[in-house]
Design a protein around this motif. Structure first.
Motif, PDB file in Angstrom:
ATOM      1  N   ALA A 131       0.829  -1.198   0.000  1.00 29.02           N
ATOM      2  CA  ALA A 131       0.000   0.000   0.000  1.00 29.02           C
ATOM      3  C   ALA A 131       0.868   1.254   0.000  1.00 29.02           C
ATOM      4  O   ALA A 131       1.865   1.331   0.726  1.00 29.02           O
ATOM      5  N   ALA A 132       0.515   2.226  -0.839  1.00 28.33           N
ATOM      6  CA  ALA A 132       1.207   3.506  -0.910  1.00 28.33           C
ATOM      7  C   ALA A 132       0.310   4.462  -1.684  1.00 28.33           C
ATOM      8  O   ALA A 132      -0.676   4.041  -2.303  1.00 28.33           O
ATOM      9  N   LEU A 133       0.644   5.746  -1.653  1.00 28.34           N
ATOM     10  CA  LEU A 133      -0.141   6.708  -2.422  1.00 28.34           C
ATOM     11  C   LEU A 133      -0.161   6.345  -3.900  1.00 28.34           C
ATOM     12  O   LEU A 133      -1.193   6.412  -4.565  1.00 28.34           O
ATOM     13  N   VAL A 134       0.996   5.952  -4.410  1.00 25.26           N
ATOM     14  CA  VAL A 134       1.121   5.458  -5.783  1.00 25.26           C
ATOM     15  C   VAL A 134       1.807   4.099  -5.702  1.00 25.26           C
ATOM     16  O   VAL A 134       2.796   3.945  -4.986  1.00 25.26           O
ATOM     17  N   SER A 135       1.283   3.108  -6.411  1.00 23.15           N
ATOM     18  CA  SER A 135       1.851   1.766  -6.265  1.00 23.15           C
ATOM     19  C   SER A 135       1.754   0.966  -7.558  1.00 23.15           C
ATOM     20  O   SER A 135       0.930   1.238  -8.433  1.00 23.15           O
ATOM     21  N   PHE A 136       2.637  -0.013  -7.642  1.00 23.94           N
ATOM     22  CA  PHE A 136       2.631  -1.002  -8.708  1.00 23.94           C
ATOM     23  C   PHE A 136       2.500  -2.376  -8.081  1.00 23.94           C
ATOM     24  O   PHE A 136       3.218  -2.698  -7.121  1.00 23.94           O
ATOM     25  N   HIS A 137       1.577  -3.189  -8.616  1.00 26.17           N
ATOM     26  CA  HIS A 137       1.360  -4.537  -8.099  1.00 26.17           C
ATOM     27  C   HIS A 137       1.504  -5.535  -9.237  1.00 26.17           C
ATOM     28  O   HIS A 137       0.826  -5.428 -10.262  1.00 26.17           O
ATOM     29  N   ASP A 138       2.371  -6.509  -9.042  1.00 26.86           N
ATOM     30  CA  ASP A 138       2.593  -7.526 -10.072  1.00 26.86           C
ATOM     31  C   ASP A 138       1.308  -8.264 -10.435  1.00 26.86           C
ATOM     32  O   ASP A 138       1.123  -8.654 -11.590  1.00 26.86           O
ATOM     33  N   ARG A 139       0.430  -8.458  -9.476  1.00 29.93           N
ATOM     34  CA  ARG A 139      -0.777  -9.229  -9.753  1.00 29.93           C
ATOM     35  C   ARG A 139      -1.755  -8.514 -10.681  1.00 29.93           C
ATOM     36  O   ARG A 139      -2.739  -9.118 -11.134  1.00 29.93           O
TER      37      ARG A 139
END
Length: 260
Positions: free
Chosen positions: A58-66
């Motif tokens: 979790a973050a203000l802006v994030s990248f998730h592999d899924r």
């Protein structure tokens, strides 16, 4: 110098040419992520920007592999297996992922582009990863059959097999053009039917180092962008309906995740 994550600031453009003209342009933001360089460091070189940007957290802006590939959190491994299965064994350089990030935990990615380079930096293949609003995904793998590099602005074709907009049938073809540099990028995708061009779309932007300052400035200017994507899709769908553009029901999605 190591390949580092970049922030892209630019424009999303869309122009329908027929049966009724309809066009829009919005400011947008995306991230340009060096997926192979990040395999072991998980974007650690971000420094203080790591307080705002998260990888699989979790973050203000994030990248998730899924959010990519098979949705199992191993998107890069999946792509590398796909390249090998397709006989593209010389994409041995960096793999850059251009995608819309999650902002405040929310994200919808109409299209993401995986730029697969050779060790000399030439572009060997591009994977266009498309999501529709029905929770379905399909990918178009673009590469020259003779193994030659994809040059900037060079035309690539793919038959349309996946339902995206209810105002377009699953017929015709896409025409892709790419410019992918360290400082800026352009991805243009035009949709054609048997009579000619129906839609012209593009995502373009300038790349900046992903730092606390650039990320904070981007959020102040376009922090609403990701959340607004879905709202705008439905808003423009209403406008097309009012213009009496024909409506097509959603067909069964293709059985294969990837078109080659």
């Amino acid at each position: 110098m190591k390949n580092l994550p970049m922030l892209g600031l630019g424009w999303v453009r869309h122009a329908r040419l027929k049966p009724a003209r309809h066009a829009f342009m919005y400011r947008g933001l995306f991230v340009r992520l060096p997926m192979r360089s990040a395999r072991s460091m998980r974007f650690a070189p971000l420094g203080l920007a790591g307080r705002l940007f998260g990888h699989d957290r979790a973050a203000l802006v994030s990248f998730h592999d899924r959010d990519h590939g098979l949705g199992d959190g191993a998107s890069l491994a999946w792509l590398e297996g796909l390249l090998a299965e397709s006989g593209i064994t010389d994409a041995d350089g960096e793999i850059w992922l251009h995608t819309f990030p999650r902002v405040f935990g929310y994200g919808f990615k109409p299209v993401s582009f995986w730029y697969c380079e050779r060790a000399d930096g030439s572009l060997r293949a591009v994977l266009a990863e498309v999501n529709n609003t029905f929770g379905e995904r399909h990918c178009y793998l673009l590469a020259h059959a003779d193994g030659s590099a994809i040059r900037p602005g060079q035309l690539l074709h793919a038959a349309k097999v996946f339902h995206v907009s209810p105002f377009n049938p699953v017929l015709g073809s896409y025409r892709f053009r790419f410019l992918a540099r360290q400082d800026r990028s352009l991805a243009r995708v035009d949709y054609h039917d048997a009579e000619g061009c129906v839609l012209e779309t593009s995502i373009s932007g300038e790349h900046r180092a992903l730092t606390t300052g650039t990320l904070s400035a981007a959020l102040a200017r376009t922090g609403w962008f990701t959340a607004a994507v879905i709202a705008r899709i439905h808003w423009h769908a209403l406008k097309l309906w009012l213009k009496r553009v024909p409506f097509y029901t959603k067909p069964t999605p293709p059985s294969d995740l990837v078109s080659r």
